[in-house]
Design a protein around this motif. Structure first.
Motif, PDB file in Angstrom:
ATOM      1  N   GLY A 144     -10.123  -5.764  -2.781  1.00 47.50           N
ATOM      2  CA  GLY A 144      -9.351  -5.338  -3.935  1.00 47.50           C
ATOM      3  C   GLY A 144      -8.546  -6.456  -4.562  1.00 47.50           C
ATOM      4  N   LEU A 145      -7.957  -7.298  -3.736  1.00 48.01           N
ATOM      5  CA  LEU A 145      -7.084  -8.348  -4.252  1.00 48.01           C
ATOM      6  C   LEU A 145      -7.837  -9.415  -5.025  1.00 48.01           C
ATOM      7  CD1 LEU A 145      -4.188  -9.472  -4.354  1.00 48.01           C
ATOM      8  CD2 LEU A 145      -4.687 -10.712  -2.240  1.00 48.01           C
ATOM      9  N   VAL A 166       0.865  -1.183   0.000  1.00 47.92           N
ATOM     10  CA  VAL A 166       0.000   0.000   0.000  1.00 47.92           C
ATOM     11  C   VAL A 166       0.900   1.230   0.000  1.00 47.92           C
ATOM     12  CG1 VAL A 166      -1.852   1.245   1.159  1.00 47.92           C
ATOM     13  CG2 VAL A 166      -1.739  -1.257   1.317  1.00 47.92           C
ATOM     14  N   ILE A 167       0.706   2.106  -0.987  1.00 47.46           N
ATOM     15  CA  ILE A 167       1.568   3.272  -1.169  1.00 47.46           C
ATOM     16  C   ILE A 167       0.733   4.533  -0.995  1.00 47.46           C
ATOM     17  CG2 ILE A 167       3.039   4.514  -2.804  1.00 47.46           C
ATOM     18  CD1 ILE A 167       3.603   1.712  -4.084  1.00 47.46           C
ATOM     19  N   ILE A 168       1.203   5.423  -0.117  1.00 46.05           N
ATOM     20  CA  ILE A 168       0.460   6.644   0.204  1.00 46.05           C
ATOM     21  C   ILE A 168       1.372   7.851   0.022  1.00 46.05           C
ATOM     22  CG2 ILE A 168      -0.842   7.878   1.976  1.00 46.05           C
ATOM     23  CD1 ILE A 168      -1.327   5.169   3.340  1.00 46.05           C
ATOM     24  N   PRO A 169       1.169   8.654  -1.026  1.00 43.41           N
ATOM     25  CA  PRO A 169       1.907   9.908  -1.140  1.00 43.41           C
ATOM     26  C   PRO A 169       1.405  10.891  -0.081  1.00 43.41           C
ATOM     27  CG  PRO A 169       0.863   9.273  -3.230  1.00 43.41           C
ATOM     28  CD  PRO A 169       0.258   8.438  -2.158  1.00 43.41           C
ATOM     29  N   GLY A 228       5.472  -5.791  -3.082  1.00 42.83           N
ATOM     30  CA  GLY A 228       4.266  -6.543  -3.382  1.00 42.83           C
ATOM     31  C   GLY A 228       4.074  -6.788  -4.871  1.00 42.83           C
ATOM     32  N   SER A 229       3.352  -7.860  -5.189  1.00 38.85           N
ATOM     33  CA  SER A 229       2.991  -8.134  -6.587  1.00 38.85           C
ATOM     34  C   SER A 229       1.794  -7.294  -7.023  1.00 38.85           C
ATOM     35  CB  SER A 229       2.679  -9.620  -6.772  1.00 38.85           C
ATOM     36  OG  SER A 229       1.616 -10.022  -5.930  1.00 38.85           O
ATOM     37  N   ILE A 230       1.020  -6.826  -6.050  1.00 40.64           N
ATOM     38  CA  ILE A 230      -0.069  -5.885  -6.292  1.00 40.64           C
ATOM     39  C   ILE A 230       0.237  -4.624  -5.503  1.00 40.64           C
ATOM     40  CG2 ILE A 230      -2.544  -5.436  -6.105  1.00 40.64           C
ATOM     41  CD1 ILE A 230      -1.900  -7.694  -8.045  1.00 40.64           C
ATOM     42  N   LEU A 231       0.119  -3.480  -6.166  1.00 44.15           N
ATOM     43  CA  LEU A 231       0.363  -2.195  -5.518  1.00 44.15           C
ATOM     44  C   LEU A 231      -0.969  -1.482  -5.333  1.00 44.15           C
ATOM     45  CD1 LEU A 231       3.502  -0.984  -7.517  1.00 44.15           C
ATOM     46  CD2 LEU A 231       3.369  -2.561  -5.573  1.00 44.15           C
ATOM     47  N   ALA A 232      -1.276  -1.114  -4.098  1.00 52.91           N
ATOM     48  CA  ALA A 232      -2.512  -0.410  -3.782  1.00 52.91           C
ATOM     49  C   ALA A 232      -2.171   1.035  -3.438  1.00 52.91           C
ATOM     50  CB  ALA A 232      -3.228  -1.077  -2.615  1.00 52.91           C
ATOM     51  N   PHE A 233      -3.010   1.950  -3.898  1.00 55.20           N
ATOM     52  CA  PHE A 233      -2.734   3.370  -3.706  1.00 55.20           C
ATOM     53  C   PHE A 233      -3.898   4.046  -3.001  1.00 55.20           C
ATOM     54  CE2 PHE A 233      -0.147   1.952  -7.196  1.00 55.20           C
ATOM     55  CZ  PHE A 233       1.078   2.563  -6.956  1.00 55.20           C
ATOM     56  N   PHE A 282      -5.955  -0.428  -7.070  1.00 57.27           N
ATOM     57  CA  PHE A 282      -4.990  -1.520  -6.995  1.00 57.27           C
ATOM     58  C   PHE A 282      -4.457  -1.761  -8.406  1.00 57.27           C
ATOM     59  CE2 PHE A 282      -7.705  -1.962  -3.408  1.00 57.27           C
ATOM     60  CZ  PHE A 282      -7.056  -2.685  -2.437  1.00 57.27           C
ATOM     61  N   ILE A 283      -3.140  -1.949  -8.529  1.00 53.42           N
ATOM     62  CA  ILE A 283      -2.526  -2.145  -9.844  1.00 53.42           C
ATOM     63  C   ILE A 283      -1.499  -3.274  -9.756  1.00 53.42           C
ATOM     64  CG2 ILE A 283      -1.275  -1.064 -11.747  1.00 53.42           C
ATOM     65  CD1 ILE A 283      -2.114   1.660 -10.632  1.00 53.42           C
TER      66      ILE A 283
END
Length: 255
Positions: A109-110, A15-18, A89-94, A168-169
């Motif tokens: 999401g997954l 999980v990525i949070i700017p 991660g293999s899936i990136l969530a924003f 999710f990407i």
């Protein structure tokens, strides 16, 4: 603390949070991420994007399970790209820094990535700090406008749209498109990413990938100005894409 560390040893999702100057808004979302109803491994990365209010230090002190990285050059996509390069991660969530995911956000999401043609999932939202008018508008968008817009852009235009602050990407798909476009500082960034991702797979919208977010931008800048900014820049990026349009082979299966 050891149990928390073991929880994050192997990641299915990052999980990525700017975050820029989000010290007083980021806490609720991070707390909800810690308590996610999710059986697999995940990590949370906050990218401090040149904050002047001590956002990074606050997160390090109050949320030790979160990895904080620095991206001094301002821009949402620059921060997302820095997070992408740090993620395992293999899936990136924003998520946006002022956004609070539902308790089953990660799980919901997954599961849509069981379809190998899906490269991105974007979800619905509402406001936790607005009045009836904005909440009704958000619900209308989630229930009617957004599904229709995504269908049109995907099925008719061969492109896609996405909510960058709730999505999710696949990490492999982002690698295929060479990451985020860091030339875009803010508005239009989601549209640009979605258009490029649509060249390598399907983007789907699912209402159960739900998060609550802040309406403070609408109150600060005004509803009309805010909506115009989002709409104008999305249209600008879409028009540019159509002018530069080249056939891109679609990938039918991904890992």
């Amino acid at each position: 603390m050891e149990a928390v560390q073991r929880r994050y040893e192997l990641m299915d999702i990052s999980v990525i949070i700017p975050a820029r100057d989000e010290r007083y808004f980021i806490g609720p979302g991070l707390r909800e991420l810690f308590w996610q109803n999710f059986p697999s491994k995940y990590e949370v990365i906050v990218v401090d994007n040149g904050s002047g209010d001590g956002t990074g230090d606050f997160v390090r002190e109050e949320f030790p399970f979160v990895k904080v990285v620095e991206e001094p050059i301002r821009g949402t996509n620059r921060a997302r790209e820095r997070g992408r390069l740090e993620a395992q991660g293999s899936i990136l969530a924003f998520l946006d820094a002022d956004t609070i995911p539902a308790r089953h956000w990660l799980r919901n999401g997954l599961r849509y990535f069981d379809d190998p043609s899906v490269v991105a999932v974007t979800g619905s939202y509402n406001f936790y700090d607005s009045g009836f008018f904005l909440q009704f508008g958000a619900r209308f968008v989630s229930e009617i406008a957004y599904p229709a817009a995504l269908w049109f852009t995907r099925e008719i235009m061969g492109r896609g749209i996405m909510i960058g602050g709730n999505c999710f990407i696949r990490a492999s798909a982002l690698r295929d498109i060479k990451g985020f476009n860091t030339d875009i500082e803010r508005l239009g960034d989601d549209t640009d990413t979605a258009i490029r991702l649509s060249g390598v797979g399907r983007i789907v919208y699912r209402k159960d990938v739900f998060a609550m977010t802040s309406a403070r931008t609408y109150y600060r800048d005004g509803v009309i100005k805010t909506l115009w900014g989002y709409t104008f820049h999305a249209a600008r990026i879409s028009a540019r894409s159509l002018r530069e349009r080249k056939p891109i082979p679609h990938t039918s299966a991904r890992s």
